[in-house]
Design a protein around this motif. Structure first.
Motif, PDB file in Angstrom:
ATOM      1  N   ASP A  79     -20.257 -27.704  -5.887  1.00 19.37           N
ATOM      2  CA  ASP A  79     -20.467 -26.310  -6.252  1.00 19.37           C
ATOM      3  C   ASP A  79     -19.142 -25.543  -6.202  1.00 19.37           C
ATOM      4  O   ASP A  79     -18.480 -25.502  -5.154  1.00 19.37           O
ATOM      5  N   SER A  80     -18.770 -24.938  -7.300  1.00 21.80           N
ATOM      6  CA  SER A  80     -17.486 -24.223  -7.394  1.00 21.80           C
ATOM      7  C   SER A  80     -17.390 -23.071  -6.405  1.00 21.80           C
ATOM      8  O   SER A  80     -16.329 -22.860  -5.792  1.00 21.80           O
ATOM      9  N   ASN A  81     -18.456 -22.310  -6.234  1.00 21.85           N
ATOM     10  CA  ASN A  81     -18.416 -21.181  -5.304  1.00 21.85           C
ATOM     11  C   ASN A  81     -18.134 -21.638  -3.885  1.00 21.85           C
ATOM     12  O   ASN A  81     -17.346 -21.018  -3.159  1.00 21.85           O
ATOM     13  N   ARG A  82     -18.776 -22.714  -3.504  1.00 22.34           N
ATOM     14  CA  ARG A  82     -18.585 -23.254  -2.153  1.00 22.34           C
ATOM     15  C   ARG A  82     -17.144 -23.741  -1.979  1.00 22.34           C
ATOM     16  O   ARG A  82     -16.499 -23.489  -0.958  1.00 22.34           O
ATOM     17  N   VAL A  83     -16.629 -24.456  -2.979  1.00 23.10           N
ATOM     18  CA  VAL A  83     -15.265 -24.985  -2.918  1.00 23.10           C
ATOM     19  C   VAL A  83     -14.256 -23.847  -2.795  1.00 23.10           C
ATOM     20  O   VAL A  83     -13.359 -23.876  -1.950  1.00 23.10           O
ATOM     21  N   LEU A  84     -14.414 -22.832  -3.621  1.00 24.88           N
ATOM     22  CA  LEU A  84     -13.473 -21.708  -3.598  1.00 24.88           C
ATOM     23  C   LEU A  84     -13.562 -20.919  -2.295  1.00 24.88           C
ATOM     24  O   LEU A  84     -12.549 -20.440  -1.776  1.00 24.88           O
ATOM     25  N   SER A  85     -14.753 -20.806  -1.751  1.00 22.71           N
ATOM     26  CA  SER A  85     -14.917 -20.143  -0.460  1.00 22.71           C
ATOM     27  C   SER A  85     -14.182 -20.908   0.643  1.00 22.71           C
ATOM     28  O   SER A  85     -13.486 -20.317   1.471  1.00 22.71           O
ATOM     29  N   LEU A  86     -14.345 -22.221   0.649  1.00 24.88           N
ATOM     30  CA  LEU A  86     -13.649 -23.048   1.634  1.00 24.88           C
ATOM     31  C   LEU A  86     -12.135 -22.938   1.471  1.00 24.88           C
ATOM     32  O   LEU A  86     -11.401 -22.819   2.456  1.00 24.88           O
ATOM     33  N   ALA A  87     -11.674 -22.962   0.243  1.00 21.48           N
ATOM     34  CA  ALA A  87     -10.233 -22.851  -0.020  1.00 21.48           C
ATOM     35  C   ALA A  87      -9.702 -21.486   0.420  1.00 21.48           C
ATOM     36  O   ALA A  87      -8.631 -21.396   1.024  1.00 21.48           O
ATOM     37  N   GLY A  88     -10.462 -20.449   0.138  1.00 22.59           N
ATOM     38  CA  GLY A  88     -10.038 -19.106   0.492  1.00 22.59           C
ATOM     39  C   GLY A  88      -9.907 -18.882   1.977  1.00 22.59           C
ATOM     40  O   GLY A  88      -8.977 -18.221   2.441  1.00 22.59           O
ATOM     41  N   ARG A  89     -10.804 -19.448   2.742  1.00 24.47           N
ATOM     42  CA  ARG A  89     -10.753 -19.214   4.188  1.00 24.47           C
ATOM     43  C   ARG A  89      -9.843 -20.192   4.922  1.00 24.47           C
ATOM     44  O   ARG A  89      -9.431 -19.921   6.046  1.00 24.47           O
ATOM     45  N   SER A  90      -9.499 -21.315   4.296  1.00 31.77           N
ATOM     46  CA  SER A  90      -8.719 -22.332   5.006  1.00 31.77           C
ATOM     47  C   SER A  90      -7.254 -22.392   4.610  1.00 31.77           C
ATOM     48  O   SER A  90      -6.429 -22.886   5.381  1.00 31.77           O
ATOM     49  N   GLY A  91      -6.948 -21.956   3.399  1.00 31.67           N
ATOM     50  CA  GLY A  91      -5.592 -22.122   2.891  1.00 31.67           C
ATOM     51  C   GLY A  91      -5.345 -23.497   2.296  1.00 31.67           C
ATOM     52  O   GLY A  91      -4.247 -23.781   1.833  1.00 31.67           O
ATOM     53  N   CYS A  92      -6.345 -24.364   2.305  1.00 34.52           N
ATOM     54  CA  CYS A  92      -6.228 -25.690   1.684  1.00 34.52           C
ATOM     55  C   CYS A  92      -6.446 -25.561   0.186  1.00 34.52           C
ATOM     56  O   CYS A  92      -7.010 -24.574  -0.294  1.00 34.52           O
ATOM     57  N   SER A  93      -6.031 -26.566  -0.560  1.00 34.18           N
ATOM     58  CA  SER A  93      -6.210 -26.540  -2.008  1.00 34.18           C
ATOM     59  C   SER A  93      -7.685 -26.676  -2.370  1.00 34.18           C
ATOM     60  O   SER A  93      -8.485 -27.237  -1.603  1.00 34.18           O
ATOM     61  N   ALA A  94      -8.036 -26.179  -3.525  1.00 40.43           N
ATOM     62  CA  ALA A  94      -9.403 -26.365  -4.025  1.00 40.43           C
ATOM     63  C   ALA A  94      -9.693 -27.844  -4.199  1.00 40.43           C
ATOM     64  O   ALA A  94     -10.824 -28.289  -3.979  1.00 40.43           O
ATOM     65  N   TYR A  95      -8.677 -28.618  -4.577  1.00 43.27           N
ATOM     66  CA  TYR A  95      -8.871 -30.066  -4.707  1.00 43.27           C
ATOM     67  C   TYR A  95      -9.348 -30.652  -3.377  1.00 43.27           C
ATOM     68  O   TYR A  95     -10.333 -31.383  -3.319  1.00 43.27           O
ATOM     69  N   ASP A  96      -8.633 -30.339  -2.302  1.00 44.58           N
ATOM     70  CA  ASP A  96      -9.018 -30.849  -0.989  1.00 44.58           C
ATOM     71  C   ASP A  96     -10.391 -30.339  -0.573  1.00 44.58           C
ATOM     72  O   ASP A  96     -11.181 -31.071   0.028  1.00 44.58           O
ATOM     73  N   CYS A  97     -10.671 -29.099  -0.901  1.00 45.01           N
ATOM     74  CA  CYS A  97     -11.939 -28.502  -0.491  1.00 45.01           C
ATOM     75  C   CYS A  97     -13.134 -29.085  -1.238  1.00 45.01           C
ATOM     76  O   CYS A  97     -14.269 -28.972  -0.766  1.00 45.01           O
ATOM     77  N   GLU A  98     -12.903 -29.721  -2.371  1.00 44.80           N
ATOM     78  CA  GLU A  98     -14.013 -30.423  -3.025  1.00 44.80           C
ATOM     79  C   GLU A  98     -14.543 -31.521  -2.115  1.00 44.80           C
ATOM     80  O   GLU A  98     -15.753 -31.712  -1.990  1.00 44.80           O
ATOM     81  N   PHE A  99     -13.652 -32.235  -1.460  1.00 44.60           N
ATOM     82  CA  PHE A  99     -14.057 -33.318  -0.560  1.00 44.60           C
ATOM     83  C   PHE A  99     -14.742 -32.757   0.681  1.00 44.60           C
ATOM     84  O   PHE A  99     -15.754 -33.287   1.140  1.00 44.60           O
TER      85      PHE A  99
END
Length: 131
Positions: A79-99
């Motif tokens: 889910d794109s929204n979930r991935v972007l939320s994780l990336a936004g709060r962590s500073g990690c890349s969206a690529y990493d947050c997909e995993f």
């Protein structure tokens, strides 16, 4: 079942010094899953190996086919929204947050060698044990 990041797959297939650790992980838990993104990242890693001259094009193509066969039943859309939320709060890349997102969604761990992901998501990310 575990989520593995692309580097773990690269270690498994390319004879890297971390390959024995990936082999042990596969023996311990043979059900590996990943977001579909793994394919592009894996191709990118293989293209770097090809450019380095470590493997031939024929060998690279065989590894890609073997990895795709292995992961065929373990690929997920995220889910794109979930991935972007994780990336936004962590500073990690969206690529990493997909995993990370996939591991959270499936209620399992993400095995990774990425120190930034391990630090940002200690509740879900676990290191590949090298010894």
């Amino acid at each position: 079942m575990i989520v593995v990041d692309t580097n773990i797959l690269v270690y498994l297939y390319t004879g890297d010094e971390r390959s024995p650790a990936a082999d042990r992980l596969l023996e311990h838990d043979p059900e590996w899953v990943a977001p579909v993104l793994w394919r592009s990242e894996f191709r990118n890693a293989l293209s770097g190996i090809l450019r380095s001259g470590r493997l031939t094009m024929q060998e690279i193509l065989a590894l890609q086919a073997e990895a795709e066969d292995f992961m065929a039943d373990g690929e997920y859309q995220v889910d794109s929204n979930r991935v972007l939320s994780l990336a936004g709060r962590s500073g990690c890349s969206a690529y990493d947050c997909e995993f990370v997102s996939l591991a959270e969604e499936l209620g399992t761990h993400l095995v990774t060698a990425d120190q930034r992901v391990l630090k940002a998501f200690p509740e879900v990310a676990v290191p590949l044990i090298l010894e």
